[in-house]
Design a protein around this motif. Structure first.
Motif, short mmCIF file in Angstrom:
data_model
loop_
_atom_site.label_atom_id
_atom_site.label_comp_id
_atom_site.label_asym_id
_atom_site.label_seq_id
_atom_site.Cartn_x
_atom_site.Cartn_y
_atom_site.Cartn_z
N GLN A 94 0.87 -1.17 0.00
CA GLN A 94 0.00 0.00 0.00
C GLN A 94 0.91 1.23 0.00
N GLY A 95 1.04 1.85 -1.17
CA GLY A 95 2.02 2.93 -1.30
C GLY A 95 3.40 2.32 -1.25
N ASN A 96 4.23 2.78 -0.33
CA ASN A 96 5.56 2.19 -0.14
C ASN A 96 5.60 1.30 1.09
N VAL A 97 4.44 1.02 1.66
CA VAL A 97 4.36 0.25 2.89
C VAL A 97 3.87 -1.16 2.61
N ARG A 98 4.60 -2.15 3.09
CA ARG A 98 4.18 -3.53 2.98
C ARG A 98 3.42 -3.89 4.25
N ARG A 99 2.21 -4.42 4.07
CA ARG A 99 1.37 -4.78 5.22
C ARG A 99 1.00 -6.25 5.13
N SER B 186 3.96 -7.21 11.15
CA SER B 186 3.76 -6.16 10.17
C SER B 186 3.78 -4.78 10.82
N ILE B 187 3.15 -4.67 11.98
CA ILE B 187 3.11 -3.39 12.70
C ILE B 187 4.51 -2.98 13.13
N SER B 188 5.28 -3.93 13.68
CA SER B 188 6.63 -3.61 14.15
C SER B 188 7.55 -3.27 12.98
N GLU B 189 7.42 -3.99 11.88
CA GLU B 189 8.25 -3.71 10.70
C GLU B 189 7.92 -2.34 10.12
N ARG B 190 6.63 -2.00 10.08
CA ARG B 190 6.21 -0.70 9.58
C ARG B 190 6.76 0.42 10.47
N GLN C 182 9.45 3.28 9.37
CA GLN C 182 9.10 4.68 9.56
C GLN C 182 10.19 5.41 10.34
N GLU C 183 10.74 4.75 11.34
CA GLU C 183 11.83 5.34 12.12
C GLU C 183 13.08 5.53 11.25
#
Length: 137
Positions: free
Chosen positions: A61-66, A93-97, A101-102
């Motif tokens: 989704q955009g540049n984010v893999r979920r 997925s949440i932790s990787e995102r 982001q960091e």
């Protein structure tokens, strides 16, 4: 006659991704599926794949893999709060995102954008630097 529950129990993957508000249009969801950006239970899927509860969907989704787990099935696009009840994002997925982001924030701090465009002399230096880099490879 088909009851509403029977109709919602057999929903195509592209329609479910649209109803769950991952993509703005069904056509965009279809393009992402056909482009191999979406996996259904670990395999590439077709847009006509019937979604089942408990399935694991990996999507871009955009540049984010979920990575989401299907909790509900709907063929209609409702509000965002209703759409969020259709799936649950996995902890990995949440932790990787959050990690990505960091990293993105850190990269922006390390290499900020310049205040002005490079002048002619600076552009020439950049071009020479790039040419030297490609000649060495």
């Amino acid at each position: 006659m088909i009851e509403k529950n029977d109709k919602d129990s057999a929903v195509r993957l592209d329609k479910w991704l649209w109803a769950a508000r991952f993509y703005k249009t069904r056509a965009l969801a279809r393009q992402m599926i056909e482009g191999g950006k979406i996996e259904y239970n670990g395999f590439r899927a077709k847009p006509s794949k019937i979604v089942e509860k408990g399935a694991l969907i990996k999507l871009l989704q955009g540049n984010v893999r979920r990575e989401v787990l299907v909790l509900g099935i709907s063929s209609t696009r409702g509000s965002a709060t209703i759409a969020q009840t259709l799936y649950e994002e996995t902890q990995e997925s949440i932790s990787e995102r959050a990690r990505l982001q960091e990293l993105h924030k850190m990269a922006a701090l390390i290499a900020p954008h310049p205040d002005t465009k490079p002048n002619k002399k600076e552009r020439r230096k950049l071009l020479l630097l790039k040419q030297k880099h490609f000649q060495e490879d």
